[in-house]
Design a protein around this motif. Structure first.
Motif, PDB file in Angstrom:
ATOM      1  N   LEU A   1     -13.579  17.330  20.408  1.00 20.42           N
ATOM      2  CA  LEU A   1     -12.496  17.262  19.431  1.00 20.42           C
ATOM      3  C   LEU A   1     -11.837  18.639  19.271  1.00 20.42           C
ATOM      4  CD1 LEU A   1     -14.068  14.808  16.840  1.00 20.42           C
ATOM      5  CD2 LEU A   1     -12.542  14.306  18.756  1.00 20.42           C
ATOM      6  N   HIS A   2     -10.816  18.711  18.429  1.00 19.60           N
ATOM      7  CA  HIS A   2     -10.015  19.934  18.421  1.00 19.60           C
ATOM      8  C   HIS A   2      -9.293  20.125  17.088  1.00 19.60           C
ATOM      9  CE1 HIS A   2      -6.693  17.122  19.218  1.00 19.60           C
ATOM     10  NE2 HIS A   2      -7.493  16.611  20.149  1.00 19.60           N
ATOM     11  N   GLU A   3     -10.016  19.980  15.998  1.00 19.09           N
ATOM     12  CA  GLU A   3      -9.377  20.140  14.692  1.00 19.09           C
ATOM     13  C   GLU A   3     -10.240  20.939  13.730  1.00 19.09           C
ATOM     14  OE1 GLU A   3      -8.490  16.340  13.044  1.00 19.09           O
ATOM     15  OE2 GLU A   3      -6.656  16.064  14.198  1.00 19.09           O
ATOM     16  N   LEU A   4      -9.564  21.625  12.816  1.00 25.66           N
ATOM     17  CA  LEU A   4     -10.178  22.161  11.610  1.00 25.66           C
ATOM     18  C   LEU A   4      -9.543  21.426  10.434  1.00 25.66           C
ATOM     19  CD1 LEU A   4     -10.071  26.036  12.260  1.00 25.66           C
ATOM     20  CD2 LEU A   4     -11.958  24.454  12.740  1.00 25.66           C
ATOM     21  N   SER A   5     -10.369  20.755   9.629  1.00 27.73           N
ATOM     22  CA  SER A   5      -9.858  20.165   8.392  1.00 27.73           C
ATOM     23  C   SER A   5      -9.700  21.278   7.363  1.00 27.73           C
ATOM     24  CB  SER A   5     -10.813  19.088   7.870  1.00 27.73           C
ATOM     25  OG  SER A   5     -10.817  17.958   8.707  1.00 27.73           O
ATOM     26  N   VAL A   6      -8.659  21.178   6.555  1.00 28.89           N
ATOM     27  CA  VAL A   6      -8.374  22.198   5.540  1.00 28.89           C
ATOM     28  C   VAL A   6      -8.328  21.519   4.176  1.00 28.89           C
ATOM     29  CG1 VAL A   6      -6.835  24.069   4.854  1.00 28.89           C
ATOM     30  CG2 VAL A   6      -6.988  23.409   7.270  1.00 28.89           C
ATOM     31  N   ILE A   7      -9.009  22.116   3.188  1.00 28.18           N
ATOM     32  CA  ILE A   7      -9.121  21.504   1.859  1.00 28.18           C
ATOM     33  C   ILE A   7      -8.673  22.493   0.791  1.00 28.18           C
ATOM     34  CG2 ILE A   7     -10.715  20.525   0.151  1.00 28.18           C
ATOM     35  CD1 ILE A   7     -11.692  20.530   3.785  1.00 28.18           C
ATOM     36  N   ASP A   8      -7.815  22.044  -0.100  1.00 24.57           N
ATOM     37  CA  ASP A   8      -7.450  22.800  -1.297  1.00 24.57           C
ATOM     38  C   ASP A   8      -8.564  22.555  -2.313  1.00 24.57           C
ATOM     39  OD1 ASP A   8      -6.468  23.548  -3.832  1.00 24.57           O
ATOM     40  OD2 ASP A   8      -4.398  23.203  -3.210  1.00 24.57           O
ATOM     41  N   LEU A   9      -9.375  23.573  -2.564  1.00 23.13           N
ATOM     42  CA  LEU A   9     -10.546  23.403  -3.429  1.00 23.13           C
ATOM     43  C   LEU A   9     -10.179  23.347  -4.908  1.00 23.13           C
ATOM     44  CD1 LEU A   9     -13.020  25.813  -1.620  1.00 23.13           C
ATOM     45  CD2 LEU A   9     -13.038  23.309  -1.581  1.00 23.13           C
ATOM     46  N   VAL A  10      -9.054  23.905  -5.274  1.00 20.94           N
ATOM     47  CA  VAL A  10      -8.625  23.865  -6.675  1.00 20.94           C
ATOM     48  C   VAL A  10      -8.052  22.490  -6.998  1.00 20.94           C
ATOM     49  CG1 VAL A  10      -7.123  24.887  -8.417  1.00 20.94           C
ATOM     50  CG2 VAL A  10      -8.189  26.346  -6.676  1.00 20.94           C
ATOM     51  N   ALA A  11      -7.149  22.001  -6.149  1.00 18.51           N
ATOM     52  CA  ALA A  11      -6.559  20.674  -6.347  1.00 18.51           C
ATOM     53  C   ALA A  11      -7.474  19.560  -5.844  1.00 18.51           C
ATOM     54  CB  ALA A  11      -5.221  20.592  -5.633  1.00 18.51           C
ATOM     55  N   GLN A  12      -8.523  19.932  -5.101  1.00 17.29           N
ATOM     56  CA  GLN A  12      -9.493  18.969  -4.570  1.00 17.29           C
ATOM     57  C   GLN A  12      -8.807  17.910  -3.703  1.00 17.29           C
ATOM     58  OE1 GLN A  12     -11.559  17.505  -8.040  1.00 17.29           O
ATOM     59  NE2 GLN A  12     -12.611  19.451  -8.399  1.00 17.29           N
ATOM     60  N   LYS A  13      -8.023  18.397  -2.734  1.00 11.56           N
ATOM     61  CA  LYS A  13      -7.308  17.458  -1.863  1.00 11.56           C
ATOM     62  C   LYS A  13      -7.192  18.058  -0.459  1.00 11.56           C
ATOM     63  CE  LYS A  13      -2.622  19.146  -2.851  1.00 11.56           C
ATOM     64  NZ  LYS A  13      -1.281  18.782  -3.371  1.00 11.56           N
ATOM     65  N   PRO A  14      -7.081  17.173   0.555  1.00 10.83           N
ATOM     66  CA  PRO A  14      -6.914  17.683   1.918  1.00 10.83           C
ATOM     67  C   PRO A  14      -5.518  18.247   2.141  1.00 10.83           C
ATOM     68  CG  PRO A  14      -6.866  15.280   1.897  1.00 10.83           C
ATOM     69  CD  PRO A  14      -7.203  15.704   0.505  1.00 10.83           C
ATOM     70  N   LEU A  15      -5.453  19.262   2.980  1.00  9.39           N
ATOM     71  CA  LEU A  15      -4.192  19.851   3.416  1.00  9.39           C
ATOM     72  C   LEU A  15      -3.996  19.501   4.896  1.00  9.39           C
ATOM     73  CD1 LEU A  15      -4.571  23.352   1.725  1.00  9.39           C
ATOM     74  CD2 LEU A  15      -3.167  21.432   0.936  1.00  9.39           C
ATOM     75  N   PRO A  16      -2.841  19.782   5.483  1.00 11.90           N
ATOM     76  CA  PRO A  16      -2.644  19.481   6.906  1.00 11.90           C
ATOM     77  C   PRO A  16      -3.708  20.121   7.783  1.00 11.90           C
ATOM     78  CG  PRO A  16      -0.551  20.010   5.877  1.00 11.90           C
ATOM     79  CD  PRO A  16      -1.601  20.292   4.849  1.00 11.90           C
ATOM     80  N   THR A  17      -4.186  19.374   8.762  1.00 11.33           N
ATOM     81  CA  THR A  17      -5.227  19.881   9.653  1.00 11.33           C
ATOM     82  C   THR A  17      -4.655  20.915  10.620  1.00 11.33           C
ATOM     83  OG1 THR A  17      -4.857  18.101  11.241  1.00 11.33           O
ATOM     84  CG2 THR A  17      -6.518  17.726   9.541  1.00 11.33           C
ATOM     85  N   ILE A  18      -5.561  21.707  11.197  1.00 15.01           N
ATOM     86  CA  ILE A  18      -5.193  22.705  12.197  1.00 15.01           C
ATOM     87  C   ILE A  18      -5.667  22.208  13.556  1.00 15.01           C
ATOM     88  CG2 ILE A  18      -5.546  25.077  12.969  1.00 15.01           C
ATOM     89  CD1 ILE A  18      -6.208  25.752  10.005  1.00 15.01           C
ATOM     90  N   ASP A  19      -4.754  22.106  14.487  1.00 13.60           N
ATOM     91  CA  ASP A  19      -5.096  21.697  15.848  1.00 13.60           C
ATOM     92  C   ASP A  19      -5.506  22.945  16.631  1.00 13.60           C
ATOM     93  OD1 ASP A  19      -5.196  20.791  18.498  1.00 13.60           O
ATOM     94  OD2 ASP A  19      -3.561  19.374  18.205  1.00 13.60           O
ATOM     95  N   THR A  20      -6.745  22.973  17.120  1.00 16.60           N
ATOM     96  CA  THR A  20      -7.259  24.170  17.790  1.00 16.60           C
ATOM     97  C   THR A  20      -6.969  24.204  19.289  1.00 16.60           C
ATOM     98  OG1 THR A  20      -9.437  23.193  18.234  1.00 16.60           O
ATOM     99  CG2 THR A  20      -9.137  24.331  16.117  1.00 16.60           C
ATOM    100  N   ARG A  21      -6.385  23.141  19.829  1.00 12.87           N
ATOM    101  CA  ARG A  21      -6.121  23.135  21.276  1.00 12.87           C
ATOM    102  C   ARG A  21      -5.283  24.344  21.697  1.00 12.87           C
ATOM    103  NH1 ARG A  21      -3.993  17.033  22.051  1.00 12.87           N
ATOM    104  NH2 ARG A  21      -2.938  17.678  20.130  1.00 12.87           N
ATOM    105  N   PRO A  22      -5.630  24.920  22.859  1.00 13.42           N
ATOM    106  CA  PRO A  22      -6.529  24.433  23.918  1.00 13.42           C
ATOM    107  C   PRO A  22      -8.001  24.735  23.705  1.00 13.42           C
ATOM    108  CG  PRO A  22      -5.540  26.489  24.604  1.00 13.42           C
ATOM    109  CD  PRO A  22      -4.929  26.155  23.274  1.00 13.42           C
ATOM    110  N   LEU A  23      -8.376  25.307  22.570  1.00 11.55           N
ATOM    111  CA  LEU A  23      -9.791  25.562  22.293  1.00 11.55           C
ATOM    112  C   LEU A  23     -10.424  24.279  21.775  1.00 11.55           C
ATOM    113  CD1 LEU A  23      -9.530  29.090  20.651  1.00 11.55           C
ATOM    114  CD2 LEU A  23     -10.045  28.524  23.023  1.00 11.55           C
TER     115      LEU A  23
END
Length: 342
Positions: A83-105
């Motif tokens: 796979l090739h993603e980092l999930s990103v979370i706003d810890l204050v609002a407690q909600k997901p933010l747009p993911t980061i695509d790590t490709r080509p890594l």
């Protein structure tokens, strides 16, 4: 009168909703725990041990780290290297933010936050990478050429990177170095330049968990195949010791904040091995549950938290009495981290 009663009833749920939100807000210091089964990041009050929020993440979460300001969490979505993603979370609002695509890594796994940036191993690409949240871009990557580059530590100034390469049975030390070319007999020559240099050090087979001592002098890693702990002198960049801990199935390793003890978990036996960092003697072997994995320690060294994947909980350990004192229900518990807002 009817209108007043109607307004009164309308106000009641709003009061409860507001109260509930306030009670469940993220505290300045929170414990983050990943659920591999439910694909969520749990935000936990470390005082009450209550789960305050569950935020969805990607399909195969393994490790988590928080930014230095404690407002954002990053989760590696691993997929066994595919796979090739980092999930990103706003810890204050407690909600997901747009993911980061790590490709080509490919296959991000180990994570840390240092020098204002997110550093991660990319197992599927035999490499490590760096993401800058300020610019929203990847600004550095380097290959290790080693099989299963898995866990990662980084010095606070971002000048040294340490990784375990599980299948290769090695540790890579990547150093931001000043290269001085040889001068010609008549003098002159090209100017000095910065470059990254890799030193590969053989360690025990299956070495995965890794940590650097708080004083920065030693790196410890434990091998799952034979349960041997390898100790590296960081300044000399060489192996200086081995401990036959018989920690078969060793998965994670962590120094206590005072540097006096080292904790090792076994994914196979569920044991927590506690070692004296100076004498290299085992202090205690404590069973925490099936599939002992992620380790997190309180800043004051009073407690340790162990993600027990098979038993669907985070075990809480009193590091003074060396006993299990509680559990936090998390299905498929694994990666753990602190999030601290100033």
């Amino acid at each position: 009168m009817i209108k007043l009663l109607a307004l009164s009833f309308l106000c009641i749920p709003l009061v409860f909703a507001a109260t509930g939100c306030a009670a469940q807000s993220t505290p300045p210091r929170s414990l983050l725990a990943l659920s591999k089964s439910d694909h969520i990041l749990a935000i936990i009050d470390p005082v009450t041990l209550k789960v305050l929020a569950r935020v969805p993440v990607g399909s195969d979460p393994h490790e988590v780290i928080a930014s230095a300001d404690g407002k954002t969490a990053y989760v590696s979505i691993y997929g066994g290297g595919s796979l090739h993603e980092l999930s990103v979370i706003d810890l204050v609002a407690q909600k997901p933010l747009p993911t980061i695509d790590t490709r080509p890594l490919m296959g991000p796994h180990g994570l840390t936050f240092a020098d204002g940036k997110v550093w991660f191993s990319a197992e599927g690409s035999k490499a490590v990478g760096r993401y800058n949240p300020a610019t929203g871009k990847f600004d550095w990557a380097m290959g290790t050429g080693q099989a299963r580059t898995h866990m990662i530590c980084v010095s606070s100034d971002g000048k040294k990177v340490y990784t375990t390469n599980v299948t290769a049975g090695t540790v890579s030390i990547l150093t931001d170095s000043l290269i001085k070319p040889a001068t010609s007999p008549t003098g002159g020559g090209p100017p000095a330049r910065h470059d990254w240099v890799q030193t590969v050090i053989p360690v025990a087979k299956g070495s995965e968990g890794i940590d650097v001592s708080p004083d920065g002098r030693e790196l410890w890693t434990a091998g799952a195949d034979e349960g041997i702990i390898s100790i590296i002198d960081i300044a000399a960049k060489k192996l200086t010791g081995k401990i036959d801990a018989k920690a078969v199935g060793a998965n994670r390793l962590k120094f206590t904040p005072d540097g006096k003890r080292v904790l090792i978990t076994s994914l196979r036996t569920g044991d927590l091995f506690i070692y004296d960092a100076v004498s290299h003697k085992e202090l205690k072997r404590l069973n925490t549950g099936r599939g002992a994995a992620g380790i997190l320690v309180d800043d004051d060294g009073a407690r340790a938290f162990i993600g027990c994947t098979g038993d669907n909980y985070v075990a809480v350990i009193n590091l003074k009495t060396l006993e299990v004192i509680g559990h936090i229900a998390i299905r498929g518990a694994d990666g753990l981290a602190w999030a601290v807002r100033p």
